[in-house]
Design a protein around this motif. Structure first.
Motif, mmCIF file in Angstrom:
data_model
loop_
_atom_site.group_PDB
_atom_site.id
_atom_site.type_symbol
_atom_site.label_atom_id
_atom_site.label_comp_id
_atom_site.label_asym_id
_atom_site.label_seq_id
_atom_site.Cartn_x
_atom_site.Cartn_y
_atom_site.Cartn_z
ATOM 1 N N HIS A 19 5.098 1.344 -3.464
ATOM 2 C CA HIS A 19 3.646 1.308 -3.307
ATOM 3 C C HIS A 19 2.967 2.249 -4.307
ATOM 4 C CE1 HIS A 19 -0.274 0.938 -1.520
ATOM 5 N NE2 HIS A 19 -0.332 2.248 -1.388
ATOM 6 N N GLU A 22 2.995 0.570 -7.676
ATOM 7 C CA GLU A 22 1.984 -0.496 -7.722
ATOM 8 C C GLU A 22 0.600 0.097 -7.952
ATOM 9 O OE1 GLU A 22 3.842 -3.872 -4.745
ATOM 10 O OE2 GLU A 22 2.718 -2.215 -3.880
ATOM 11 N N THR A 23 0.283 1.144 -7.212
ATOM 12 C CA THR A 23 -1.024 1.788 -7.331
ATOM 13 C C THR A 23 -1.243 2.327 -8.744
ATOM 14 O OG1 THR A 23 -0.992 2.362 -4.994
ATOM 15 C CG2 THR A 23 -2.479 3.630 -6.393
ATOM 16 N N ILE A 26 -0.583 -1.391 -11.602
ATOM 17 C CA ILE A 26 -1.321 -2.656 -11.575
ATOM 18 C C ILE A 26 -2.717 -2.458 -12.165
ATOM 19 C CG2 ILE A 26 -2.363 -4.421 -10.079
ATOM 20 C CD1 ILE A 26 0.121 -4.198 -8.323
ATOM 21 N N HIS A 42 1.812 -7.462 -11.547
ATOM 22 C CA HIS A 42 2.616 -7.213 -10.351
ATOM 23 C C HIS A 42 3.739 -6.237 -10.674
ATOM 24 C CE1 HIS A 42 0.722 -10.471 -8.141
ATOM 25 N NE2 HIS A 42 0.946 -11.275 -9.166
ATOM 26 N N VAL A 43 4.180 -5.540 -9.643
ATOM 27 C CA VAL A 43 5.358 -4.673 -9.722
ATOM 28 C C VAL A 43 6.346 -5.207 -8.699
ATOM 29 C CG1 VAL A 43 6.243 -2.329 -9.426
ATOM 30 C CG2 VAL A 43 3.956 -2.684 -10.395
ATOM 31 N N ILE A 53 8.060 -5.363 -13.975
ATOM 32 C CA ILE A 53 6.633 -5.668 -14.004
ATOM 33 C C ILE A 53 6.424 -7.049 -14.583
ATOM 34 C CG2 ILE A 53 5.881 -3.270 -14.175
ATOM 35 C CD1 ILE A 53 5.518 -3.734 -17.220
#
Length: 73
Positions: A19, A22-23, A26, A42-43, A53
């Protein structure tokens, strides 16, 4: 701590780090070592290669280790 608790703690840590990645990634611009460039869409967590990625406008998923430059937001 039981074996089940230990496994749950490790899984929770992995998901927390996914998470966080991603933060952080992205929407940011990247240039890969092979010259592809674009914005991270996307990750993914790949059980063999770790983080991967995808980049808008390019088909495929690349290991995070192929990022040469990450632009600031």
């Amino acid at each position: 701590m039981t074996m089940s608790d230990d496994w749950t703690k490790r899984a929770t840590n992995i998901l927390r780090e996914l998470h966080a990645a991603e933060t952080e990634l992205i929407g940011r611009g990247v240039i890969l070592t092979d010259g592809k460039a674009g914005t991270v869409d996307h990750v993914f967590l790949d059980e063999v290669h770790g983080l991967r990625i995808s980049i808008g406008g390019h088909d495929g998923r690349w290991p995070i280790s192929t990022v040469k430059l990450l632009t600031r937001t």
